[in-house]
Structures are given as structure tokens and as C-alpha cells.
Write an enzyme that holds these catalytic residues in place. Structure first.
Site: not given
Lengths: 246, 272
Positions: B69, B117
Site C-alpha cells: 500500500t 485490513a
């Protein structure tokens, strides 16, 4: 057996153990607290020590952190426990929140602790009332009082222990904006309040002050004596004035 | 157990008892589902983080892989800019291009997501609960320092058990703009600029060369946007959209959400 509650309700809704604890507080030596503008004052009645006993200057006024301190009335041993827990909590708060405690926060913590002991198995309530004074980060002076039931309130001036009622009535009459206008005046007000109930003047009074951004300071006996003499002179002058006018 | 005690914590005590129970280990990746992945699919922002010699994949790796990310945040005179990408990958498969990697903890605190997540969103939601309780008890907003410390302390109890989380806690409190980097290893660092994730190096390059304290809000937003764009351009594991937030004295505002392809045309056009 630790499975039985000691503090239970009476048929007419009283918690007698808590009320008895409050009686124990009334037997303790007097403590008075005054919230000034830039100063907070704590005064306690010093009990006369035995001949062979070493006179320790502070027992009843204790620092909880650099900016907060407290005085208590009641069972000294119980107070030691409460003070220890409060000191640890002050540091834990600094560790987790990266800020010093506010006076209200630590008072709330102490009050919650006291309340827990009125609702636990095998434990009796703490037999102390505490006067907690200090300055918050934003500079506001604070004075709080807690009692064995676990309630707490903010005060402008208050007294606990023996003859607390008399002292409180004196404070209600004499706590005015003029009376706390300066640091010195606030200190004198505290001494005057204690002199109402303490036997023989300055020798039996212990006084401590916190000024904004400064740590707790105990007044030395010399300073106390000077202030007491000042007060006595003022009293004399007042009496002469009154005699003249009548 | 540490988690149950956090969930049920009634007392406001900060003097906690450290009684980590080792009764079970949280296996990593088992429950890391989300964002429409099929069960059994380990949807993760992390390239599988190897923690020790038990790894079946290959040789012993002690270095933590960066998470797939790009998230960044920096302080400037008008507050904090938070910019993130929105791609989620499972190995070489792009699972989603529309992931929300900024978690709105409360109207004045933001948290970014890098790593697992589920770990990020779960713990930050728990943090939101703690922050609200603090507000109610103390009648004032929690400071960014305290919020980040609460989060760091919560995850520290699970250190070594496989949590994967690298987040930036951003907000504005009475001390001004606040920015802390907190991760599942137990790091908690205060700073003026952080970029987290596999694309972080590319983002650092852009922000480092353009950051000045006296940027206007517009300029700072553009800097954040450009940094994420450049990272998505070179990093395979970053892409999708650039989500931009601005934290100021009144709270946070969602500034923009722009597709990376659109930005690509925008930036490349003047060159022709």
C-alpha cells in the site's frame, strides 16, 4: 470469609458502615482548605507529640504529584493506602495520556476507589475524608473534598475533621473576594479559621501552600509565628476600633 | 484475557495489570477477510509477513516485508494532510481498487490503514470506542498523544501473536496538529511526516522535495496527491484512487477522491 458484604442497606435506606466511617472522620484532627486566586492553602491541626516521639513535620499533608496535594481527616492508616494508590495513578496517567492529571480527575479516581470499598465483599469503607488541592494545566486553582461514601464536590473553602462545622461556619462568614485578594491574605484566612478551634496558637498548626507552577511548600514555624502575631495584632486593632465606636 | 478486558473495561484506570494470557495464539491471516473476497482467500495488504524460522515459504526471513500500500501524512502550518491509495492485493491479484484506507475514528481524529485490513479496522474501531468513553468521562476531547498511546498499548499486548498493523493517528488537539505512527510491533513515534507501505519510498521522495511549513492548504493537498500518484505509478501494489483528507482545528475534512489514471493524464498532458 470474603464472600459476605459488610456494607449493606438498613431498612430505612442507610448504609450504616459508611455513616460510622463518617463518624470516625469527625474524630480526626481538623484540616482546612482554601482556594485563592493564585494560591491554594491547606492547614491542619497538629496533634501534640509525645516527649520521646520524633516530631515529623509533615504527616497529614501529602503531595500526590508536583501540582496536586491533599490533606485528610480520619484514620491515618487508611489514608496511607489511598495516598499510595493516588500517587501511582498520577504517574500512570502521565504515562498513558502524556499529560499531568487534572485535580478533578485524581479526585474522581480517589472517590471511585472509596465507593468500591462500600460495595465489595469483606471490605469496610475507608475512614477518611480528603481535601485535594492543586492547579490544572490551564492554571485554574481547584479544591475538592471527598468523603467515605465516595462522593466528591468542588469547594471554594472547606474544613473536615473535629469541629469542622465551626470552621466551615467561620469560612462562610469570612470567605470574601477581599479575604483572598492576595496570597498572604488567603494564608491568613486559613490560619484564622484553624485558630477558631485549635488550642494554643501557631505551635499546633501545620500549613502548606501551592502556588501556580510551583511545588508544595510547607510554611516554617518562624513564618507561621510571624503570621499569627500579625493576625493577633489585627484582632487587637479591630477590638479597639469597636470599643471606640461604642 | 487481554481482549475481553479491553472490550469490557469499566474502570477508567490507567494503571493496568499486565496479565497477558497465552491461552491461545491469534493465528495470522485466518480471519483477515473482507472487501468481497471469497472465504479462504487471505485478502491482505501485507505480503505474507514471516515472523520466524517456522515459515514454510522459504529461507528464514527476519525482516518484515513492507505492506502492499501507500499511505502518507504530514504536518504543516494549517494542520495535517492525509493521503492514501486504495488498492488491495492478494499476492499478484488485485482484489480491489476501491478500498477505504482512512478510518474515521471520530470527527477530529483519523487513522490510516496499512498491513492487515481486519487488524487495522478492528483496533481503530475499538480505539474510537475508548476515545468516546474518555470524552464522556473527562468532558474534553482526547489528545492525539493519548489516543495513539491507547492504541499502541492495546496492540502491544498482542505483540508476537501475528497482528499486522501500521497506522498513522492524525488529529488536532489543544497542542495543535498531532501525528503519530503506531504499529503492531509496538512502535509509537511522533513526527511531522510519515509514509507507510510498499510505495512509501516513492512517496517520501516527492514529499521531501516539496514540503515547506508555509504551504497553503491547496498546495499541501496537491503535494500529498502528487506523492501518492507517483507511488502508484512505480509500485505495483499501490493504485486505484487517491483519497485525500485535511485535518484542521475544527476537525477533518474529506478533500478529494481522484482516480490515479485521471491524475496520470493530468500530470502527463503538459509534457506533450
Amino acid at each position: 470469609i470474603y464472600d459476605r458484604a459488610i456494607t449493606v442497606f438498613s431498612p430505612d435506606g442507610h448504609l450504616f458502615q459508611v455513616e460510622y466511617a463518617q463518624e470516625a472522620v469527625k474524630k480526626g484532627s481538623t484540616a482546612v482548605g482554601i482556594r485563592g486566586k493564585d494560591i491554594v492553602v491547606l492547614g491542619v491541626e497538629k496533634k501534640s507529640v509525645a516527649k520521646l516521639q520524633e516530631e515529623r513535620t509533615v504527616r497529614k499533608i501529602c503531595t500526590l504529584d508536583d501540582h496536586v496535594c491533599m490533606a485528610f481527616a480520619g484514620l491515618t492508616a487508611d489514608a496511607r493506602i489511598v495516598i499510595n494508590r493516588a500517587r501511582v495513578e498520577c504517574q500512570s496517567h502521565r504515562l498513558t495520556v502524556e499529560d499531568p492529571v487534572t485535580v478533578e480527575y485524581i479526585t474522581r479516581h480517589i472517590a471511585t476507589l472509596k465507593q468500591r470499598y462500600t460495595q465489595s465483599n469483606g471490605r469496610r469503607p475507608f475512614g477518611i475524608s480528603a481535601l485535594i488541592v492543586g492547579f490544572d494545566c490551564d492554571g485554574t486553582p481547584r479544591l475538592y473534598q471527598t468523603d467515605p461514601s465516595g462522593t466528591y464536590h468542588a469547594w471554594k473553602a472547606n474544613a473536615i475533621g473535629r469541629s469542622a462545622k465551626t470552621v466551615r461556619e467561620f469560612l462562610e462568614k469570612n470567605y470574601t473576594d477581599e479575604a483572598i485578594a492576595t496570597d498572604n491574605e488567603s494564608i491568613k484566612l486559613a490560619i484564622k479559621a484553624l485558630l477558631e478551634v485549635v488550642q494554643s496558637g501557631g505551635k499546633n498548626i501545620e500549613l502548606a501552600v501551592i502556588r501556580r507552577n510551583q511545588p508544595l511548600k510547607l510554611l516554617e514555624s518562624k513564618e507561621l509565628e510571624t503570621l499569627v502575631t500579625e493576625i493577633e495584632k489585627e484582632d487587637e486593632a479591630e477590638k479597639k476600633k469597636q470599643k471606640k465606636s461604642t | 484475557m487481554a481482549l475481553s478486558s479491553v472490550l469490557q473495561s469499566e474502570s477508567a484506570d490507567f494503571s493496568f495489570n499486565i496479565d497477558r494470557s497465552f491461552s491461545f495464539g491469534c493465528g495470522f491471516g485466518q480471519t483477515d477477510l473482507g472487501f468481497g473476497a471469497a472465504p479462504g482467500d487471505r485478502l491482505n495488504f501485507a505480503i505474507k509477513a514471516s515472523l520466524g524460522p517456522d515459515d514454510k515459504d522459504g529461507p528464514e526471513r527476519k525482516i518484515e516485508f513492507l505492506h502492499g500500500t501507500t499511505t502518507l501524512a504530514f504536518k504543516f502550518q494549517h494542520g495535517v494532510i492525509v493521503a492514501v491509495d486504495s488498492r488491495a492485493t492478494a499476492g499478484a491479484y488485485i482484489a480491489s481498487q476501491t478500498v477505504k484506507k482512512v478510518i474515521e475514528i471520530n470527527p477530529y481524529l483519523l487513522g490510516t490503514m496499512a498491513g492487515g485490513a481486519a487488524d487495522c479496522s478492528f483496533w481503530e474501531r475499538l480505539l474510537a470506542r475508548q476515545c468516546r468513553v474518555y470524552e464522556l468521562r473527562n468532558k474534553e476531547r482526547i489528545s492525539v498523544a493519548a489516543a495513539s498511546k491507547l492504541l499502541a498499548n492495546m496492540v502491544y499486548q498482542y505483540k508476537g501473536m501475528g497482528l499486522s498493523m501500521g497506522t498513522m493517528v492524525c488529529g488536532w488537539d489543544k497542542r495543535g496538529p498531532g501525528l503519530y505512527y503506531v504499529d503492531s510491533e509496538g512502535n509509537r513515534v511522533c513526527g511531522d511526516l510519515f509514509a507507510v507501505g510498499s510505495g512509501s519510498m516513492y512517496a517520501y521522495g516527492v514529499v521531501d522535495s516539496g514540503l515547506r511549513q508555509d504551504l497553503s492548504v491547496e498546495e499541501a493537498c496537491e503535494l500529498g496527491r502528487r506523492a501518492i500518484y507517483q507511488a502508484t505509478y512505480r509500485d505495483a501494489y499501490s493504485g486505484g484512487q487517491v483519497n485525500l483528507y485535511h485535518v484542521h482545528s475544527e476537525g477533518w475534512t474529506r478533500v478529494s477522491q481522484e482516480d490515479v489514471l485521471k491524475l496520470h493524464h493530468q500530470y502527463q498532458e503538459p509534457k506533450k
